[in-house]
Motif scaffolding. Structure first.
Motif, PDB file in Angstrom:
ATOM      1  N   PRO A 148      44.816  54.340 -62.340  1.00  0.00           N
ATOM      2  CA  PRO A 148      44.578  52.898 -62.561  1.00  0.00           C
ATOM      3  C   PRO A 148      44.833  52.268 -63.763  1.00  0.00           C
ATOM      4  O   PRO A 148      44.362  52.590 -64.755  1.00  0.00           O
ATOM      5  CB  PRO A 148      43.046  52.632 -61.951  1.00  0.00           C
ATOM      6  N   VAL A 149      45.574  51.185 -63.592  1.00  0.00           N
ATOM      7  CA  VAL A 149      45.860  50.120 -64.895  1.00  0.00           C
ATOM      8  C   VAL A 149      45.604  49.012 -64.609  1.00  0.00           C
ATOM      9  O   VAL A 149      45.752  48.366 -63.364  1.00  0.00           O
ATOM     10  CB  VAL A 149      47.354  50.664 -65.577  1.00  0.00           C
ATOM     11  N   SER A 150      45.541  48.105 -65.538  1.00  0.00           N
ATOM     12  CA  SER A 150      45.307  46.577 -65.412  1.00  0.00           C
ATOM     13  C   SER A 150      46.875  46.028 -65.401  1.00  0.00           C
ATOM     14  O   SER A 150      47.598  46.518 -65.828  1.00  0.00           O
ATOM     15  CB  SER A 150      44.631  45.978 -66.557  1.00  0.00           C
ATOM     16  N   SER A 151      46.901  44.627 -64.809  1.00  0.00           N
ATOM     17  CA  SER A 151      48.218  44.137 -64.797  1.00  0.00           C
ATOM     18  C   SER A 151      48.700  43.938 -66.134  1.00  0.00           C
ATOM     19  O   SER A 151      49.840  43.853 -66.143  1.00  0.00           O
ATOM     20  CB  SER A 151      47.848  42.568 -63.963  1.00  0.00           C
ATOM     21  N   ALA A 152      47.866  43.657 -67.147  1.00  0.00           N
ATOM     22  CA  ALA A 152      48.368  43.543 -68.461  1.00  0.00           C
ATOM     23  C   ALA A 152      48.945  44.730 -68.782  1.00  0.00           C
ATOM     24  O   ALA A 152      50.022  44.695 -69.484  1.00  0.00           O
ATOM     25  CB  ALA A 152      47.115  43.015 -69.512  1.00  0.00           C
ATOM     26  N   GLU A 153      48.324  45.738 -68.666  1.00  0.00           N
ATOM     27  CA  GLU A 153      48.841  47.438 -68.953  1.00  0.00           C
ATOM     28  C   GLU A 153      50.234  47.373 -68.298  1.00  0.00           C
ATOM     29  O   GLU A 153      51.341  48.109 -69.038  1.00  0.00           O
ATOM     30  CB  GLU A 153      47.995  48.230 -68.707  1.00  0.00           C
ATOM     31  N   PHE A 154      50.273  47.034 -67.273  1.00  0.00           N
ATOM     32  CA  PHE A 154      51.315  47.405 -66.409  1.00  0.00           C
ATOM     33  C   PHE A 154      52.569  46.646 -66.847  1.00  0.00           C
ATOM     34  O   PHE A 154      53.921  47.163 -66.857  1.00  0.00           O
ATOM     35  CB  PHE A 154      51.156  47.022 -65.157  1.00  0.00           C
ATOM     36  N   GLY A 155      52.307  45.486 -67.380  1.00  0.00           N
ATOM     37  CA  GLY A 155      53.515  44.445 -68.019  1.00  0.00           C
ATOM     38  C   GLY A 155      54.450  43.911 -67.069  1.00  0.00           C
ATOM     39  O   GLY A 155      55.584  43.726 -67.746  1.00  0.00           O
ATOM     40  N   ALA A 156      54.115  43.465 -66.065  1.00  0.00           N
ATOM     41  CA  ALA A 156      55.289  43.157 -65.133  1.00  0.00           C
ATOM     42  C   ALA A 156      55.629  41.462 -65.623  1.00  0.00           C
ATOM     43  O   ALA A 156      54.622  40.895 -66.365  1.00  0.00           O
ATOM     44  CB  ALA A 156      54.709  42.873 -63.703  1.00  0.00           C
ATOM     45  N   LYS A 157      56.771  41.037 -65.487  1.00  0.00           N
ATOM     46  CA  LYS A 157      57.208  39.886 -66.012  1.00  0.00           C
ATOM     47  C   LYS A 157      56.503  38.608 -65.204  1.00  0.00           C
ATOM     48  O   LYS A 157      56.209  37.543 -65.793  1.00  0.00           O
ATOM     49  CB  LYS A 157      58.698  39.678 -66.047  1.00  0.00           C
ATOM     50  N   ALA A 158      56.328  38.741 -64.053  1.00  0.00           N
ATOM     51  CA  ALA A 158      55.807  37.647 -63.213  1.00  0.00           C
ATOM     52  C   ALA A 158      54.247  38.064 -63.135  1.00  0.00           C
ATOM     53  O   ALA A 158      53.878  39.043 -62.881  1.00  0.00           O
ATOM     54  CB  ALA A 158      56.586  37.569 -61.719  1.00  0.00           C
ATOM     55  N   THR A 159      53.672  36.799 -63.086  1.00  0.00           N
ATOM     56  CA  THR A 159      52.020  37.281 -63.041  1.00  0.00           C
ATOM     57  C   THR A 159      51.767  36.718 -61.514  1.00  0.00           C
ATOM     58  O   THR A 159      52.587  36.022 -60.622  1.00  0.00           O
ATOM     59  CB  THR A 159      51.543  35.872 -63.707  1.00  0.00           C
ATOM     60  N   ARG A 160      51.054  37.892 -60.960  1.00  0.00           N
ATOM     61  CA  ARG A 160      50.819  38.072 -59.515  1.00  0.00           C
ATOM     62  C   ARG A 160      49.171  37.356 -59.478  1.00  0.00           C
ATOM     63  O   ARG A 160      48.536  37.678 -60.326  1.00  0.00           O
ATOM     64  CB  ARG A 160      50.604  39.353 -58.916  1.00  0.00           C
ATOM     65  N   PRO A 161      48.925  36.810 -57.976  1.00  0.00           N
ATOM     66  CA  PRO A 161      47.401  36.571 -57.847  1.00  0.00           C
ATOM     67  C   PRO A 161      46.582  37.959 -57.882  1.00  0.00           C
ATOM     68  O   PRO A 161      46.955  38.836 -57.439  1.00  0.00           O
ATOM     69  CB  PRO A 161      47.351  35.873 -56.579  1.00  0.00           C
ATOM     70  N   GLN A 162      45.372  37.879 -58.731  1.00  0.00           N
ATOM     71  CA  GLN A 162      44.545  38.940 -58.631  1.00  0.00           C
ATOM     72  C   GLN A 162      43.723  39.211 -57.336  1.00  0.00           C
ATOM     73  O   GLN A 162      43.367  39.982 -56.973  1.00  0.00           O
ATOM     74  CB  GLN A 162      43.348  39.000 -59.806  1.00  0.00           C
ATOM     75  N   TRP A 163      43.422  37.946 -56.608  1.00  0.00           N
ATOM     76  CA  TRP A 163      42.969  37.925 -55.193  1.00  0.00           C
ATOM     77  C   TRP A 163      43.909  37.120 -54.300  1.00  0.00           C
ATOM     78  O   TRP A 163      44.056  35.951 -54.300  1.00  0.00           O
ATOM     79  CB  TRP A 163      41.709  37.206 -55.230  1.00  0.00           C
ATOM     80  N   SER A 164      44.540  37.934 -53.367  1.00  0.00           N
ATOM     81  CA  SER A 164      45.523  37.368 -52.569  1.00  0.00           C
ATOM     82  C   SER A 164      45.235  37.766 -51.116  1.00  0.00           C
ATOM     83  O   SER A 164      46.113  37.849 -50.294  1.00  0.00           O
ATOM     84  CB  SER A 164      46.948  37.460 -52.835  1.00  0.00           C
ATOM     85  N   VAL A 165      43.928  37.901 -50.810  1.00  0.00           N
ATOM     86  CA  VAL A 165      43.311  38.214 -49.372  1.00  0.00           C
ATOM     87  C   VAL A 165      43.401  37.029 -48.619  1.00  0.00           C
ATOM     88  O   VAL A 165      43.155  35.848 -48.924  1.00  0.00           O
ATOM     89  CB  VAL A 165      41.948  38.756 -49.436  1.00  0.00           C
TER      90      VAL A 165
END
Length: 299
Positions: free
Chosen positions: A253-270
């Motif tokens: 498991p990694v954080s979004s910051a660690e993963f380093g995707a170019k686009a920001t995703r919502p942390q909560w999209s339920v």
């Protein structure tokens, strides 16, 4: 599907070559409906004149627009391409429907939302997309509003199905190759099985033809929420149970910051899908869909 609905109803599925589009075409044809299956070669919906001419010629009763620019990270550098496909193309379809009649169902996304929340996102909640992709899809939603009751936006999330361009396929392929697996564990949402969504969209289209009152925006997804990492865990365990994987691989498991995707995703999209339930719609049983997808993938 409603067996009493007139089978002369003509459907146009744009983006018919994609994961959801193919499922819609298959289900509609199995139900005996007249279907126009339009992929990019058949109809370029970013071309306003082509859209007008096509709809004038065929006069579909219901259009379900599955065509979209969905490369979330690439959209950060390809702003124009994203907005052309996700906004202007929808505007062309809506304009043609206004001129010549017809109903338009536009597929949208959980990525129109942002930030944490202590409940599922409701249709009336304020939108604040974090990415170019989300912003372009929101613009497409707004383009449908001119149609009033002849337009409907259906937001969904984490779609997977009978194809190879979705999260379960990517994870399974990497697991089969013995690759190391790192998956984000700070984004939470609900997977959706494409055949379930397709069936629901057909039902909604029938409701529109029959003149039933529907909300302008509707949420539809699976009923249980989890992180991408938890989702990957469910996938590999089921794949192991079915004999596709000799062992359950480790997933870091990694954080979004660690993963380093170019686009920001919502942390909560339920998505809160209570309005869908109120209409008598059954939410997607994505776990059953995942099991079925794995079985079919084995041949």
């Amino acid at each position: 599907m409603n067996a009493n609905t007139n089978l002369s109803t003509k459907w146009l599925i744009t983006g018919a070559g994609g994961l959801l589009g193919q499922e819609l075409v298959t289900q509609l044809r199995a139900g005996g409906y007249a279907v126009l299956a339009a992929d990019r070669k058949t109809l370029d919906i970013t071309d306003a004149q082509a859209v007008t001419a096509f709809i004038k010629k065929h006069l579909p009763d219901v259009i379900i627009n599955c065509a979209a620019y969905t490369a979330v990270d690439a959209a950060e550098q390809q702003n124009n391409a994203a907005f052309m496909a996700n906004h202007m193309a929808v505007e062309h379809l809506a304009t043609a429907c206004t001129r010549m009649g017809g109903r338009l169902i536009q597929i949208s996304t959980d990525y129109v939302f942002s930030g944490p929340l202590n409940r599922g996102w409701q249709e009336r909640d304020p939108v604040a997309p974090l990415s170019v992709y989300g912003t372009s899809k929101l613009a497409g939603e707004q383009a449908v509003q001119v149609l009033g009751s002849n337009g409907l936006v259906v937001r969904t999330s984490w779609l997977f199905g009978r194809g190879n361009r979705h999260f379960p396929e990517v994870i399974l392929r990497r697991a089969l190759n013995g690759d190391s697996l790192r998956v984000v564990n700070d984004q939470t949402g609900c997977p959706t099985w494409a055949p379930d969504l397709a069936n629901t969209l057909i039902t909604l289209g029938i409701h529109m033809v029959e003149g039933r009152t529907l909300p302008p925006i509707l949420h539809y997804s699976g009923s249980s929420a989890l992180t991408w990492w938890q989702y990957a865990q469910v996938l590999v365990r089921e794949a192991h149970t079915q004999g596709l994987l000799a062992a359950v691989p480790a997933i870091t498991p990694v954080s979004s910051a660690e993963f380093g995707a170019k686009a920001t995703r919502p942390q909560w999209s339920v998505l809160d899908c209570q309005q869908a339930r109120d209409l008598g719609l059954t939410l997607s049983d994505w776990r059953a869909g995942l099991s079925q997808w794995l079985q079919e993938r084995q041949g």
